[in-house]
Scaffold this motif. Structure first.
Motif, PDB file in Angstrom:
ATOM      1  N   GLU A 131      58.559 123.663  83.104  1.00 44.63           N
ATOM      2  CA  GLU A 131      57.741 123.101  82.034  1.00 44.63           C
ATOM      3  C   GLU A 131      58.548 123.101  80.734  1.00 44.63           C
ATOM      4  O   GLU A 131      59.223 124.099  80.421  1.00 44.63           O
ATOM      5  CB  GLU A 131      56.499 123.975  81.814  1.00 44.63           C
ATOM      6  N   SER A 176      56.042 117.487  76.287  1.00 45.61           N
ATOM      7  CA  SER A 176      55.044 118.045  77.186  1.00 45.61           C
ATOM      8  C   SER A 176      53.711 118.257  76.478  1.00 45.61           C
ATOM      9  O   SER A 176      53.667 118.406  75.269  1.00 45.61           O
ATOM     10  CB  SER A 176      55.588 119.376  77.684  1.00 45.61           C
ATOM     11  N   ALA A 177      52.623 118.317  77.259  1.00 41.62           N
ATOM     12  CA  ALA A 177      51.288 118.531  76.681  1.00 41.62           C
ATOM     13  C   ALA A 177      51.218 119.868  75.975  1.00 41.62           C
ATOM     14  O   ALA A 177      51.921 120.803  76.323  1.00 41.62           O
ATOM     15  CB  ALA A 177      50.262 118.493  77.789  1.00 41.62           C
ATOM     16  N   PRO A 228      50.295 114.562  76.614  1.00 41.33           N
ATOM     17  CA  PRO A 228      51.711 114.407  76.949  1.00 41.33           C
ATOM     18  C   PRO A 228      52.274 113.175  76.239  1.00 41.33           C
ATOM     19  O   PRO A 228      51.524 112.255  75.919  1.00 41.33           O
ATOM     20  CB  PRO A 228      51.701 114.222  78.464  1.00 41.33           C
ATOM     21  N   HIS A 233      54.435 112.324  85.479  1.00 40.85           N
ATOM     22  CA  HIS A 233      53.895 113.426  84.678  1.00 40.85           C
ATOM     23  C   HIS A 233      54.799 114.655  84.761  1.00 40.85           C
ATOM     24  O   HIS A 233      54.995 115.360  83.776  1.00 40.85           O
ATOM     25  CB  HIS A 233      52.459 113.756  85.103  1.00 40.85           C
ATOM     26  N   HIS A 242      56.423 116.509  81.600  1.00 42.33           N
ATOM     27  CA  HIS A 242      56.172 117.928  81.312  1.00 42.33           C
ATOM     28  C   HIS A 242      57.453 118.752  81.321  1.00 42.33           C
ATOM     29  O   HIS A 242      57.496 119.814  80.713  1.00 42.33           O
ATOM     30  CB  HIS A 242      55.141 118.495  82.285  1.00 42.33           C
TER      31      HIS A 242
END
Ligand code: PLP
Length: 388
Positions: free
Chosen positions: A304, A323-324, A332, A343, A347
């Motif tokens: 991550e 990244s979120a 994101p 995704h 991330h």
């Protein structure tokens, strides 16, 4: 521990010479530039001089520069200004899908007020296709806005080509040049733009000051009303120290730009090569060559971005991720998603942006530390377990 700051795209430290130039305007030369006595006129003179430096940096005329509170206000001013000044005739705006939030959210606001907005796609490198711009134009289009270079992946857009298309069609063209002014050559005539946004804190100036270039003859509504400052384009007593700082930053940028860009591009390429070679399963995000000289953006599989950031921070290294939940954002990166990244890759993204005080030793240190961090995170990664 000595800090290694690699987030120059987020903000740059104020150059000591810029801070020095600003200081007298807080204390000795504090007069209001609108006052007619000499103390006020001295402040006004400093604003005029700063305007000259900024105009010279982007090939504009002095009177085409309007100071704002930063890049966000410049973007809002350009887009809402053109939209509202011309709304009786046309109501369509074209932007790219990787614009900064200052542009995207402004367009969302316009949509709620009856405007139509086309969000152009980008390719896997983040490039806008000028052909797509041409296709999106209708007889209702009033404005095209495409950023000069993207703040996340550093991709430099074909602004001059889009400028030609806009001119031929008689449509206003705005570019958000917050990440390029002072870093790579920017000339409003070569780019063919009518409006161009700038921000001081991205070029070693202070925060809270920026400017909008407005080509002479552009029909634009102003939205901060009051006094006659900035030739009525933008009311409010001027931020004199900030403007002086922006002017000095522009002057310094102009003197050092090409050698600094060359130095940074060398360090950038060394960092990219080092990461891709020393850490398996990593991918470069953004264009390999049409790229800001200071931008590195990679996706690291099975980890991550946030975990990398926290671990880098423990080692004194400041970086950023798409990244979120990072950088206080809940979403994101819309830029990486628009480029078609999965995704997982979004991330696992890491942005390292270099600047004036980045040295070869710092790059070596990151290349030493980062592979160890990634190895440690991968050893405990649930993402990797699924692959085993
Ligand atoms: N546009 C771009 C491309 C940016 O990178 C930024 C800042 O991150 C802005 C606009 C906003 O500028 P400011 O922070 O001066 O409001």
């Amino acid at each position: 521990m000595k800090r290694i700051y690699l987030d120059y795209a987020a903000t740059t430290p104020t150059h000591p010479e810029v801070a020095k130039a600003m200081l007298p305007y807080f204390t000795e030369v504090f007069g209001n530039p609108s006052s007619i006595y000499s103390h006020g006129q001295e402040a006004k003179g400093a604003i005029d001089e700063a305007r000259i430096h900024l105009a010279e940096l982007i090939g504009a005329r002095n009177e085409e520069i309007v100071f704002t509170s930063g890049g966000t206000e410049a973007d809002n001013f350009a887009i809402k200004g053109v939209a509202f000044a011309n709304k009786n005739k046309r109501d369509h705006v074209i932007i790219s899908s990787i614009e900064h939030h200052a542009v995207i959210e402004t367009c969302k606001f316009l949509e709620k007020r009856g405007f139509n907005v086309t969000y152009l796609p980008v390719d896997e490198y983040g490039l806008v296709d000028p052909g797509d711009v041409k296709k999106a134009i209708t007889n209702k289009t009033i404005l095209i806005s495409v950023m000069h270079a993207n703040n996340e992946v550093g991709t430099i857009e074909p602004i001059d080509e889009i400028g030609k298309i806009a001119k031929e069609a008689g449509i206003y063209f705005h570019t958000d040049a917050v990440q390029t002014v002072g870093h790579i050559p920017v000339d409003v005539n070569e780019l063919g733009v009518d409006l161009l946004s700038m921000s001081a804190h991205k070029l070693y100036g202070p925060k809270g000051i920026g400017a909008l270039y407005i080509r002479k003859g552009t029909k634009l509504a102003s939205f901060i009303h009051g006094g006659e400052q900035e030739r009525r384009w933008r009311a409010g007593t001027e931020n004199v120290p900030g403007i002086v700082g922006l002017g000095r930053a522009a002057e310094l940028a102009r003197q050092k730009m090409s050698e600094e860009a060359e130095r940074l591009a060398y360090l950038r390429d060394k960092l990219i090569k080092g990461i891709l070679e020393r850490i398996g399963h990593t991918h470069l995000n953004g264009h390999p060559s049409r790229r800001l000289p200071n931008n590195v953006n990679v996706s690291v599989d099975f980890v991550e971005g946030e975990s990398m950031l926290l671990n880098l921070d423990l080692e004194g290294i400041c970086a950023s991720t798409g990244s979120a939940c990072s950088s206080s954002s809940l979403e994101p990166s819309h830029v990486l998603l628009a480029m078609g990244l999965s995704h997982e890759h979004v991330h696992g993204s890491l942005r390292l942006t270099l600047g004036k005080w980045t040295t070869d030793e710092m790059i070596e240190q990151v290349l030493d530390v980062l592979p160890r961090i990634v190895a440690k995170l991968r050893a405990i990664s649930p993402l990797l377990k699924g692959q085993r």
